[in-house]
Each structure stands twice: as C-alpha cells, then as structure tokens.
Write an enzyme that holds these catalytic residues in place. Structure first.
Site, PDB file in Angstrom:
ATOM      1  N   ASP A 212      13.808  16.956 -13.995  1.00 44.79           N
ATOM      2  CA  ASP A 212      13.734  16.348 -15.329  1.00 44.79           C
ATOM      3  C   ASP A 212      13.159  17.273 -16.406  1.00 44.79           C
ATOM      4  OD1 ASP A 212      14.706  13.964 -14.246  1.00 44.79           O
ATOM      5  OD2 ASP A 212      12.705  13.226 -13.773  1.00 44.79           O
TER       6      ASP A 212
ATOM      7  N   HIS B 276      15.573   9.101 -16.712  1.00 43.99           N
ATOM      8  CA  HIS B 276      15.342   7.760 -17.236  1.00 43.99           C
ATOM      9  C   HIS B 276      14.556   7.771 -18.542  1.00 43.99           C
ATOM     10  CE1 HIS B 276      17.135   5.094 -14.368  1.00 43.99           C
ATOM     11  NE2 HIS B 276      16.677   5.849 -13.378  1.00 43.99           N
TER      12      HIS B 276
HETATM   13  N1  LIG Z   1       2.545   7.036   0.399  1.00 43.95           N
HETATM   14  C1  LIG Z   1       2.261   6.917  -0.878  1.00 43.95           C
HETATM   15  N2  LIG Z   1       1.534   5.874  -1.296  1.00 43.95           N
HETATM   16  C2  LIG Z   1       1.248   5.730  -2.598  1.00 43.95           C
HETATM   17  N3  LIG Z   1       1.677   6.557  -3.541  1.00 43.95           N
HETATM   18  C3  LIG Z   1       2.408   7.619  -3.166  1.00 43.95           C
HETATM   19  C4  LIG Z   1       2.726   7.875  -1.834  1.00 43.95           C
HETATM   20  N4  LIG Z   1       3.449   9.015  -1.772  1.00 43.95           N
HETATM   21  C5  LIG Z   1       3.600   9.422  -3.029  1.00 43.95           C
HETATM   22  N5  LIG Z   1       2.965   8.608  -3.878  1.00 43.95           N
HETATM   23  C6  LIG Z   1       2.950   8.652  -5.327  1.00 43.95           C
HETATM   24  O1  LIG Z   1       4.303   8.769  -5.735  1.00 43.95           O
HETATM   25  C7  LIG Z   1       4.335   9.286  -7.014  1.00 43.95           C
HETATM   26  C8  LIG Z   1       5.428  10.344  -7.098  1.00 43.95           C
HETATM   27  O2  LIG Z   1       5.706  10.469  -8.389  1.00 43.95           O
HETATM   28  P1  LIG Z   1       7.108  10.144  -9.063  1.00 43.95           P
HETATM   29  O3  LIG Z   1       7.889   9.233  -8.195  1.00 43.95           O
HETATM   30  O4  LIG Z   1       6.792   9.701 -10.429  1.00 43.95           O
HETATM   31  O5  LIG Z   1       7.801  11.557  -9.001  1.00 43.95           O
HETATM   32  P2  LIG Z   1       7.416  12.879  -9.791  1.00 43.95           P
HETATM   33  O6  LIG Z   1       6.241  13.502  -9.155  1.00 43.95           O
HETATM   34  O7  LIG Z   1       7.283  12.573 -11.232  1.00 43.95           O
HETATM   35  O8  LIG Z   1       8.662  13.804  -9.502  1.00 43.95           O
HETATM   36  P3  LIG Z   1      10.151  13.592 -10.047  1.00 43.95           P
HETATM   37  O9  LIG Z   1      10.061  12.956 -11.373  1.00 43.95           O
HETATM   38  O10 LIG Z   1      10.717  14.945 -10.058  1.00 43.95           O
HETATM   39  O11 LIG Z   1      10.794  12.720  -9.025  1.00 43.95           O
HETATM   40  C9  LIG Z   1       2.956   9.832  -7.327  1.00 43.95           C
HETATM   41  O12 LIG Z   1       2.253   9.005  -8.212  1.00 43.95           O
HETATM   42  C10 LIG Z   1       2.285   9.842  -5.950  1.00 43.95           C
HETATM   43  O13 LIG Z   1       0.935   9.716  -6.062  1.00 43.95           O
HETATM   44  O1  LIG Z   2      15.546   9.554  -5.960  1.00 48.86           O
HETATM   45  P1  LIG Z   2      15.396   8.257  -6.676  1.00 48.86           P
HETATM   46  O2  LIG Z   2      14.208   7.505  -6.247  1.00 48.86           O
HETATM   47  O3  LIG Z   2      16.675   7.479  -6.650  1.00 48.86           O
HETATM   48  O4  LIG Z   2      15.087   8.588  -8.200  1.00 48.86           O
HETATM   49  C1  LIG Z   2      15.993   9.060  -9.125  1.00 48.86           C
HETATM   50  C2  LIG Z   2      15.225   9.626 -10.278  1.00 48.86           C
HETATM   51  O5  LIG Z   2      14.513  10.763  -9.849  1.00 48.86           O
HETATM   52  C3  LIG Z   2      14.810  11.847 -10.686  1.00 48.86           C
HETATM   53  O6  LIG Z   2      15.863  12.562 -10.062  1.00 48.86           O
HETATM   54  C4  LIG Z   2      13.661  12.792 -10.781  1.00 48.86           C
HETATM   55  O7  LIG Z   2      12.573  12.185 -11.375  1.00 48.86           O
HETATM   56  C5  LIG Z   2      15.257  11.205 -11.978  1.00 48.86           C
HETATM   57  O8  LIG Z   2      15.965  12.035 -12.860  1.00 48.86           O
HETATM   58  C6  LIG Z   2      16.058  10.059 -11.450  1.00 48.86           C
HETATM   59  O9  LIG Z   2      16.183   9.071 -12.416  1.00 48.86           O
HETATM   60 MG   LIG Z   3       8.819  12.416 -12.755  1.00 52.79          MG
END
Ligand SMILES: Nc1ncnc2c1ncn2[C@@H]1O[C@H](COP(=O)(O)OP(=O)(O)OP(=O)(O)O)[C@@H](O)[C@H]1O
Ligand SMILES: O=P(O)(O)OC[C@H]1O[C@](O)(CO)[C@@H](O)[C@@H]1O
Ligand SMILES: [Mg+2]
Length: 358
Positions: free
Chosen positions: A136, A180
């Site tokens: 993203d 998103h």
């Molecule tokens: N087992 C778990 N229990 C609770 N929280 C978790 C667990 N594993 C991961 N997390 C949480 O999941 C979240 C991962 O962040 P998110 O889904 O927003 O993705 P991101 O780090 O922003 O990466 P991307 O946007 O590239 O997917 C974090 O807040 C992390 O603390």
């Molecule tokens: O892998 P998931 O949980 O379907 O999430 C998809 C989302 O994760 C991302 O690939 C990374 O944050 C977003 O661009 C997309 O909306």
């Molecule tokens: Mg993210």
C-alpha cells in the site's frame, strides 16, 4: 552472543524474504556469534512461543522468493489488549517469550497495523527494529515501502492486458486495484497503464463526471474507457457521511465491492457494456521486482547496522533516496495518504486523466 527474534505481520507482499535475507547477511558479515529465532505467523508466534531457530543458511536463496518463509497473520489492533479464548494476556505473553529467550531485539516486518503493536512492545520495554513492508505504501515516515513497486507492476500488467480487449470490444472496463484507505498503487498503476479515469479514496468522485468522460471519449472516436479504481474509492455523497454511517453503508452494500457498485451506476447513466477485472491477491504474489529487491536488501542492511550499533526503537525508512531511521513512536498510528494537491495528480490531469472529481 546476539539473540535476534524476527517476525512478519499483516498482509504478505513481495520482498519480505529479500528484506530478512538483507538483515541476516548484514549481521553475519560482522559476527558469527548470532542466534536467530524466527517466530511463525506474525505476533502469534511470539504470543504462543512458536518459533524455529534459523541459521544464515535458511536465508540463502530467498532473495527472489515471494511470500514469507515465516508465515504471517493479522487481527485488528484493538484485539491486542483483549485476552485470547483461553484468557491469555497477549501482550504479557509476547513479553514473556522475548525475555524467556533472552532476546537482544525483535525485528518486525510489517505495515501500518503492525507498527501499532511494534510501538506498544517498545513502550513495554522491548528492543525493536522494524522494516517498512506493504504494497500500500501507506506507512508514515518513509517515502517508500517494499512490495509497492512489485504490486504496481502487476496491476499495470493487468491494465495493459485489459486495454487490448477493451479496445476490441469497445467496452468500459473497471479494474479494481488494492488499497482500502490509500490509493498509491491505483494512482501509479493507473498512470503506468494509461487509464482514462483513476478513482482514489483520497479524491471522492462524482458519477456524472465519470459518465461525461466516457461520453466525450466515445464522441472523440474512442469507444472504450479504462477505469483504475481503488478498493476504497468513494463517491462525493458517501464522503459526506460520518465514519460510522459509511461503515454501515459498506456493511449493507449489496455489491461485493466498489467496482460492482460503479458498474451499476454507469449502466444507469448510459447504454454501454461494462466489465470488471479484480486482480486481487495476484498483486501481492510472486517474485519481487528488481526495485523491491534492491530496496529490501538496503533496508535489511540498514536494520543490521542499527542492531549492531545497539540502536533500537526505530523503523528503517527511506527519505530522498537514502536509508535512515525514524522513531517508532512517530510512525505508529499514522497513515501516509496520497496528497490530492501533489504534483503527480496535477501532471496526470494535464495528460487528460480524470479523477472523477471535476
Ligand atoms: N495473533 C494475533 N492476535 C492479535 N493481533 C495480531 C495477531 N497477529 C497479528 N496481529 C495484529 O495484526 C495487525 C496487522 O496489521 P494489518 O492487518 O493492519 O496489516 P499491516 O501491518 O498494516 O500490513 P498491510 O497493510 O501491508 O497488510 C497488527 O495490528 C498486529 O498487531
Ligand atoms: O489479505 P487480505 O486480508 O484479504 O487483505 C487485503 C488488503 O491487504 C492489502 O493487500 C495490504 O494492506 C490491502 O491493499 C488489501 O486491501
Ligand atoms: Mg496496512
């Protein structure tokens, strides 16, 4: 002896393995007296003490491999402070694992969500270094994240392929690109693929403007139109809703995603064939592009340098082409959005791209 824990969290992306390889090679270039603990499936591995002891060999040959050799997981950050199904305090459990293994630091690769937890662990006294991972490119404090350029390449390839078939059939095509809240992938792939209309979460659209662009193109002898639309693209009316109202609307939406709602709206306005393409998780899959391999290797090397210097509490970041470090407390809880006033938007508009806003 240096004991390093490592985990990948959030959505996977290209170059996660390349970045971990960079960290490990960087450390081993200075000392062999190292133990690497790879936690499985993100923070889960740290909570439940699921880890594997890895050696430098485990990180060889993974520069070009997509996904993450450690696995990943995600959960809303707010659940981090709630006990698990068995009443386990997740934060305490993570701290316990860290101290039990006598770790010197934890290397965390993740996006904006991941950084909230990374900062929380820092506040709880753990020594943390993070690397900026996400397709993203929405992490505050860094100009770039790894995964982004690879995702842009894939989304661009999709738009290129749609172009030929859209032209043959004189159709309107909506290509829904990941993002998103933030539209960087859509913006860059849209420009690279020559999209006619780009819709981003940051620039609310007006359906009448979109219909007008399609109409004017047809009148100019271009009966097809390509729309690059971010998952989080939003209409001007919806942008006026409160966050709660908008969330409710999305939850009740009868369409699977914005592309399908747009298709309906366009078809209500004109007699045009509209088709939808959603590249979805292909945008996160496969081998990293050359740019991401270089970026991730450099980020890994920078992380290794910080670790060897005993500098913790930072995210490795790129600023003006150079790698540096940014305090985790500054990064956590913020997002880097596309600036609607940025020159890239102006330049795209000059070349005739519509953002559906005017
Ligand atoms: N087992 C778990 N229990 C609770 N929280 C978790 C667990 N594993 C991961 N997390 C949480 O999941 C979240 C991962 O962040 P998110 O889904 O927003 O993705 P991101 O780090 O922003 O990466 P991307 O946007 O590239 O997917 C974090 O807040 C992390 O603390
Ligand atoms: O892998 P998931 O949980 O379907 O999430 C998809 C989302 O994760 C991302 O690939 C990374 O944050 C977003 O661009 C997309 O909306
Ligand atoms: Mg993210």
């Amino acid at each position: 002896m240096l004991r390093i824990g490592m985990l990948t969290s959030g959505g996977d992306c290209q170059a996660l393995n390349a970045a971990m390889r960079g960290v490990v090679k960087g450390i081993y270039s200075k000392t062999d007296d190292v133990e690497i603990y790879g936690f499985q499936d993100g923070y889960k591995g740290l909570m439940y003490s699921n880890f594997e002891m890895l050696t430098s060999k485990d990180f060889s040959g993974i520069l070009t491999r997509g996904g993450t050799i450690l696995g990943t997981s995600r959960q809303p950050f707010k659940l981090m402070r709630e006990p698990d199904a068995n009443g386990l305090d997740k934060v305490e459990a993570m701290k316990h694992t860290y101290h039990k293994l006598n770790l010197n630091c934890l290397v965390i690769l993740g996006g904006n969500g991941t950084h909230k937890t990374a900062n929380l662990l820092r506040e709880e006294g753990l020594d943390i270094i993070t690397l900026p991972k996400t397709i993203d490119n929405d992490l505050w404090g860094t100009d770039m994240t790894f995964g982004f350029q690879s995702a842009v390449d894939i989304a661009t390839d999709t738009i290129d392929r749609i172009h030929t078939t859209a032209t043959s059939h004189s159709r309107v095509f909506i290509i829904e690109v990941m993002g998103h809240k933030v539209g960087y992938v859509t913006l860059h792939a849209g420009i690279a693929g020559g999209a006619d209309i780009i819709l981003l979460p940051e620039i609310p659209y007006d359906i009448d403007v979109i219909a007008d662009v399609i109409e004017r193109r047809a009148q100019a002898g271009k009966p097809f139109t390509i729309l690059a639309v971010a998952e989080g693209a939003i209409s001007k009316e919806d942008a006026l809703l409160t966050r709660k109202e908008y969330k409710k609307k999305i939850a009740e939406r009868k369409y699977p995603s914005i592309a399908y709602e747009l298709e309906q709206q366009i078809q209500e306005k004109m007699d045009k064939e509209v088709r939808i393409t959603v590249p979805g998780h292909t945008q996160r899959g496969g081998s990293p592009c050359a740019y991401d391999r270089v970026f991730a290797t450099r980020a890994g090397a920078k992380a290794a340098e910080l670790i060897l210097n005993g500098q913790f509490g930072y995210m490795v970041a790129m600023k003006n082409g150079e790698f540096t470090q940014v305090p985790l407390g500054d990064v956590a809880g913020k997002l880097k959005y596309v600036d609607p006033d940025a020159s890239i938007i102006k330049e795209a508009k000059i070349t005739g791209i519509s953002f559906g806003d005017e």
